[in-house]
Design a protein around this motif. Sequence first.
Motif, PDB file in Angstrom:
ATOM      1  N   ALA A  20      24.050  42.508  41.111  1.00 53.98           N
ATOM      2  CA  ALA A  20      25.192  42.370  40.201  1.00 53.98           C
ATOM      3  C   ALA A  20      24.712  42.248  38.760  1.00 53.98           C
ATOM      4  CB  ALA A  20      26.044  41.168  40.598  1.00 53.98           C
ATOM      5  N   LEU A  66      29.886  35.423  39.061  1.00 44.92           N
ATOM      6  CA  LEU A  66      30.085  36.576  39.942  1.00 44.92           C
ATOM      7  C   LEU A  66      31.512  37.125  39.810  1.00 44.92           C
ATOM      8  CD1 LEU A  66      28.163  35.425  43.120  1.00 44.92           C
ATOM      9  CD2 LEU A  66      27.584  37.360  41.640  1.00 44.92           C
ATOM     10  N   GLU A  67      32.484  36.237  39.653  1.00 48.08           N
ATOM     11  CA  GLU A  67      33.865  36.684  39.457  1.00 48.08           C
ATOM     12  C   GLU A  67      33.988  37.469  38.154  1.00 48.08           C
ATOM     13  OE1 GLU A  67      38.406  34.862  39.088  1.00 48.08           O
ATOM     14  OE2 GLU A  67      36.714  33.494  39.278  1.00 48.08           O
ATOM     15  N   SER A  70      32.477  40.836  38.514  1.00 47.48           N
ATOM     16  CA  SER A  70      33.347  41.675  39.329  1.00 47.48           C
ATOM     17  C   SER A  70      34.447  42.300  38.476  1.00 47.48           C
ATOM     18  CB  SER A  70      33.962  40.837  40.453  1.00 47.48           C
ATOM     19  OG  SER A  70      34.929  41.579  41.154  1.00 47.48           O
ATOM     20  N   TYR A  71      35.064  41.523  37.595  1.00 44.61           N
ATOM     21  CA  TYR A  71      36.092  42.074  36.710  1.00 44.61           C
ATOM     22  C   TYR A  71      35.497  43.125  35.775  1.00 44.61           C
ATOM     23  CZ  TYR A  71      39.385  38.468  38.215  1.00 44.61           C
ATOM     24  OH  TYR A  71      40.219  37.669  38.957  1.00 44.61           O
ATOM     25  N   PHE A  73      32.929  45.038  36.372  1.00 48.47           N
ATOM     26  CA  PHE A  73      32.719  46.245  37.176  1.00 48.47           C
ATOM     27  C   PHE A  73      34.028  47.026  37.296  1.00 48.47           C
ATOM     28  CE2 PHE A  73      29.000  44.519  39.977  1.00 48.47           C
ATOM     29  CZ  PHE A  73      28.205  44.427  38.856  1.00 48.47           C
ATOM     30  N   GLY A  74      35.118  46.326  37.566  1.00 53.56           N
ATOM     31  CA  GLY A  74      36.417  46.976  37.708  1.00 53.56           C
ATOM     32  C   GLY A  74      36.873  47.632  36.413  1.00 53.56           C
ATOM     33  N   TYR A 120      40.484  39.365  33.672  1.00 51.33           N
ATOM     34  CA  TYR A 120      41.458  39.770  34.684  1.00 51.33           C
ATOM     35  C   TYR A 120      42.576  40.594  34.054  1.00 51.33           C
ATOM     36  CZ  TYR A 120      45.431  39.411  37.840  1.00 51.33           C
ATOM     37  OH  TYR A 120      46.516  39.714  38.618  1.00 51.33           O
ATOM     38  N   ARG A 123      41.426  44.079  33.155  1.00 49.96           N
ATOM     39  CA  ARG A 123      41.293  44.856  34.391  1.00 49.96           C
ATOM     40  C   ARG A 123      42.666  45.258  34.921  1.00 49.96           C
ATOM     41  NH1 ARG A 123      38.282  44.369  39.835  1.00 49.96           N
ATOM     42  NH2 ARG A 123      39.171  46.192  40.802  1.00 49.96           N
TER      43      ARG A 123
END
Length: 132
Positions: A20, A66-67, A70-71, A73-74, A120, A123
């Motif tokens: 990641a 990590l959250e 992840s956003y 990446f999105g 968020y 995204r």
Amino acid sequence: MEDITQLKQDFDARKVSSPALRTFFRIANAWKLDNKEQITLLGNPPRSTYFRWRQAEDVVLPKDTLERISYIFGIYSALQVLLPKPEAADAWIKKPNSAPIFGGHSALDRMLSGQVGDLYLVRQYLDAQRGG
């Protein structure tokens, strides 16, 4: 039972953290983000931790980090779909945007507020633009 769940979460974080981070740093490079911007997007870890993350292969990131990744990446993925030319997709986050959630500022400005909720929202905005 709770101990097994915690072990599984720790194992999963250990498994995904290094890949990641490598991907995050590639995206940050494509977006031409400086160290301060990267630190903010990662949740403001201490500078020493950030530089250790840049070097280390055996890293276990906190769930919050990590959250956030992840956003990101999105966001990156959505931009690649919406703007098929990589240079346009990578430049979009720094351009002023008239959409209400940006208020004339760039998506990066919104993302750099330091709140995971703003990642968020960016995204979610891009997913809506894609029709998803």
